[in-house]
Design a protein around this motif. Structure first.
Motif: not given
Length: 227
Positions: A13-16, A55, A51, A31-34
């Motif tokens: 659900n997210e990348s960091k 991302g 993503d 971080s950001e959600s996708h």
């Protein structure tokens, strides 16, 4: 010149991203959600271009801006990602469709049943375990059976980490641990592609080369650095 190290992980659900210095101090974190797409029951997908690679680029820029570190001071980039997923890419390493995710995606159940019958009593010896939704070979077979137009254009079948690594370096590699999820397409005794067993699924040249997770896959290209 100081050296820094960048690590970026893609999750469900997210990348960091974390930027650390040579003493392992965290210099910057972002971080950001996708989106986790579920277009049909049992199907779970990511947009690999937006993503995974998009991302990665956005998070890289965020930690550089946050820290004030010059990109030239980054000595190494480390990648991690979702495990046994599959994305077909063309000659330019552009995703040809959304990535099929790991064991949560069960679309290849018919392929799994067919393979279990095809291999019979040899199934566990060839794969090391009963065929399951975490295996990547049935996902490739699903693409072959259900997306022939995608299959025909596929230069490589990659995972989340191998796709971003190829985007960064131009080198098509997969770490030994993830190669196990491609069984029986690899011979892990000597870390090679098992050409004799590939024919049922894909061409040998459509697979990435096996490396250990600690190996240096390659250098970041100028084009990737600009992105």
């Amino acid at each position: 010149m100081a050296r820094y190290f960048l690590g970026i992980d893609v999750g469900t659900n997210e990348s960091k991203a974390a930027l650390i210095d040579e003493a392992c101090n965290i210099v910057a974190f972002a971080s950001e959600s996708h989106a986790l797409m579920n277009p049909q029951p049992g199907w779970f997908e990511h947009d690999a271009e937006e993503d995974w690679w998009g991302g990665f680029c956005r998070l890289s820029r965020k930690v550089l801006a946050q820290s004030g570190v010059n990109a030239r001071e980054i000595g190494c980039v480390g990648l991690s990602a979702l495990g046994c997923d599959c994305v077909p890419v063309d000659e330019s390493c552009t995703a040809l469709c959304n990535a099929i995710l790991y064991g949560v995606d069960s679309r290849s159940h018919q392929e799994m049943a067919w393979l279990t019958e095809h291999y019979g009593s040899e199934t566990e010896r060839r794969l090391g375990h009963p065929i399951c939704s975490s295996d990547i070979a049935p996902k490739i077979l699903w693409i072959k059976n259900n997306r022939p137009e995608v299959y025909a254009k596929t230069a490589k079948f990659l995972t989340g980490s191998s796709c971003r690594c190829a985007k960064l370096t131009g080198e098509y590699t997969i770490d030994k641990y993830l190669a196990e999820d491609f069984m029986p397409l690899y011979s892990l005794a000597d870390n090679t592609i098992d050409e004799a067993r590939c024919g049922l699924f894909c061409r040998p040249d459509q697979l990435a080369a096996v490396r250990y997770a600690t190996d240096i896959a390659g250098g970041v290209t100028a084009a990737a650095a600009r992105q």
